[in-house]
Design a protein around this motif. Structure first.
Motif, PDB file in Angstrom:
ATOM      1  N   MET A  65       0.812  -1.178   0.000  1.00  0.00           N
ATOM      2  CA  MET A  65       0.000   0.000   0.000  1.00  0.00           C
ATOM      3  C   MET A  65       0.869   1.260   0.000  1.00  0.00           C
ATOM      4  O   MET A  65       0.570   2.199  -0.705  1.00  0.00           O
ATOM      5  CB  MET A  65      -0.912  -0.044   1.230  1.00  0.00           C
ATOM      6  N   ALA A  66       1.912   1.251   0.806  1.00  0.00           N
ATOM      7  CA  ALA A  66       2.788   2.423   0.841  1.00  0.00           C
ATOM      8  C   ALA A  66       3.502   2.613  -0.485  1.00  0.00           C
ATOM      9  O   ALA A  66       3.739   3.758  -0.909  1.00  0.00           O
ATOM     10  CB  ALA A  66       3.791   2.281   1.978  1.00  0.00           C
ATOM     11  N   VAL A  67       3.801   1.526  -1.171  1.00  0.00           N
ATOM     12  CA  VAL A  67       4.445   1.620  -2.488  1.00  0.00           C
ATOM     13  C   VAL A  67       3.483   2.238  -3.496  1.00  0.00           C
ATOM     14  O   VAL A  67       3.875   3.065  -4.331  1.00  0.00           O
ATOM     15  CB  VAL A  67       4.918   0.225  -2.950  1.00  0.00           C
ATOM     16  N   ALA A  68       2.208   1.863  -3.415  1.00  0.00           N
ATOM     17  CA  ALA A  68       1.220   2.445  -4.326  1.00  0.00           C
ATOM     18  C   ALA A  68       1.045   3.936  -4.058  1.00  0.00           C
ATOM     19  O   ALA A  68       0.867   4.728  -4.996  1.00  0.00           O
ATOM     20  CB  ALA A  68      -0.113   1.715  -4.155  1.00  0.00           C
ATOM     21  N   ILE A  69       1.091   4.328  -2.806  1.00  0.00           N
ATOM     22  CA  ILE A  69       0.972   5.759  -2.483  1.00  0.00           C
ATOM     23  C   ILE A  69       2.198   6.515  -2.987  1.00  0.00           C
ATOM     24  O   ILE A  69       2.081   7.628  -3.494  1.00  0.00           O
ATOM     25  CB  ILE A  69       0.779   5.944  -0.967  1.00  0.00           C
TER      26      ILE A  69
ATOM     27  N   LEU B  52      -0.176  13.268   0.068  1.00  0.00           N
ATOM     28  CA  LEU B  52       0.501  12.052  -0.385  1.00  0.00           C
ATOM     29  C   LEU B  52       1.890  11.891   0.223  1.00  0.00           C
ATOM     30  O   LEU B  52       2.462  10.808   0.166  1.00  0.00           O
ATOM     31  CB  LEU B  52       0.583  12.028  -1.915  1.00  0.00           C
ATOM     32  N   LYS B  53       2.452  12.949   0.800  1.00  0.00           N
ATOM     33  CA  LYS B  53       3.726  12.816   1.514  1.00  0.00           C
ATOM     34  C   LYS B  53       3.521  12.225   2.900  1.00  0.00           C
ATOM     35  O   LYS B  53       4.386  11.534   3.418  1.00  0.00           O
ATOM     36  CB  LYS B  53       4.414  14.179   1.627  1.00  0.00           C
ATOM     37  N   ILE B  54       2.376  12.498   3.504  1.00  0.00           N
ATOM     38  CA  ILE B  54       2.094  12.023   4.852  1.00  0.00           C
ATOM     39  C   ILE B  54       1.542  10.596   4.844  1.00  0.00           C
ATOM     40  O   ILE B  54       1.808   9.817   5.762  1.00  0.00           O
ATOM     41  CB  ILE B  54       1.103  12.980   5.542  1.00  0.00           C
ATOM     42  N   MET B  55       0.800  10.225   3.829  1.00  0.00           N
ATOM     43  CA  MET B  55       0.098   8.934   3.816  1.00  0.00           C
ATOM     44  C   MET B  55       1.015   7.712   3.927  1.00  0.00           C
ATOM     45  O   MET B  55       0.677   6.775   4.655  1.00  0.00           O
ATOM     46  CB  MET B  55      -0.788   8.814   2.570  1.00  0.00           C
TER      47      MET B  55
ATOM     48  N   ILE C  26       3.714   7.356   5.585  1.00  0.00           N
ATOM     49  CA  ILE C  26       4.120   7.255   6.987  1.00  0.00           C
ATOM     50  C   ILE C  26       2.966   6.727   7.833  1.00  0.00           C
ATOM     51  O   ILE C  26       3.152   5.867   8.692  1.00  0.00           O
ATOM     52  CB  ILE C  26       4.603   8.632   7.498  1.00  0.00           C
ATOM     53  N   VAL C  27       1.761   7.221   7.571  1.00  0.00           N
ATOM     54  CA  VAL C  27       0.584   6.769   8.313  1.00  0.00           C
ATOM     55  C   VAL C  27       0.317   5.292   8.061  1.00  0.00           C
ATOM     56  O   VAL C  27       0.036   4.534   8.995  1.00  0.00           O
ATOM     57  CB  VAL C  27      -0.643   7.632   7.944  1.00  0.00           C
ATOM     58  N   VAL C  28       0.438   4.857   6.825  1.00  0.00           N
ATOM     59  CA  VAL C  28       0.193   3.454   6.485  1.00  0.00           C
ATOM     60  C   VAL C  28       1.244   2.556   7.138  1.00  0.00           C
ATOM     61  O   VAL C  28       0.917   1.502   7.699  1.00  0.00           O
ATOM     62  CB  VAL C  28       0.184   3.267   4.949  1.00  0.00           C
ATOM     63  N   LYS C  29       2.503   2.963   7.098  1.00  0.00           N
ATOM     64  CA  LYS C  29       3.563   2.158   7.708  1.00  0.00           C
ATOM     65  C   LYS C  29       3.417   2.091   9.222  1.00  0.00           C
ATOM     66  O   LYS C  29       3.616   1.030   9.817  1.00  0.00           O
ATOM     67  CB  LYS C  29       4.928   2.715   7.316  1.00  0.00           C
ATOM     68  N   LEU C  30       3.054   3.189   9.869  1.00  0.00           N
ATOM     69  CA  LEU C  30       2.833   3.172  11.312  1.00  0.00           C
ATOM     70  C   LEU C  30       1.638   2.296  11.689  1.00  0.00           C
ATOM     71  O   LEU C  30       1.669   1.580  12.689  1.00  0.00           O
ATOM     72  CB  LEU C  30       2.626   4.596  11.835  1.00  0.00           C
TER      73      LEU C  30
END
Length: 75
Positions: free
Chosen positions: A1-5, A21-24, A26-30
């Motif tokens: 998911m983070a790769v797609a973002i 899109l810069k923040i997302m 980090i949110v997905v990985k956390l």
């Protein structure tokens, strides 16, 4: 998911989406880290009871069948 973002950030045209899109990633990985760590803690916490039940059913040897007399929890 983070790769797609990350891929969507490279293709983003509107400047309004770049901050989002810069923040997302980090949110997905956390979120993934929090989810995996909570599942691991619960699995470690429940494992003695699973071993006790399997030993009582005869699926494991008798050594995991021991439990404390005071609180009736597996050893």
């Amino acid at each position: 998911m983070a790769v797609a973002i990350d891929a969507a950030r490279e293709r983003a045209v509107a400047p309004g989406w770049l901050g989002f899109l810069k923040i997302m990633p980090i949110v997905v990985k956390l979120g993934a880290l929090a989810g995996l760590s909570s599942v691991m803690v619960v699995m470690i916490w429940v494992m003695p009871r699973i071993f006790l039940s399997m030993a009582n059913d005869g699926l494991l040897p008798s050594w995991p069948r021991k439990y404390t007399r005071d609180s009736v929890t597996p050893m």
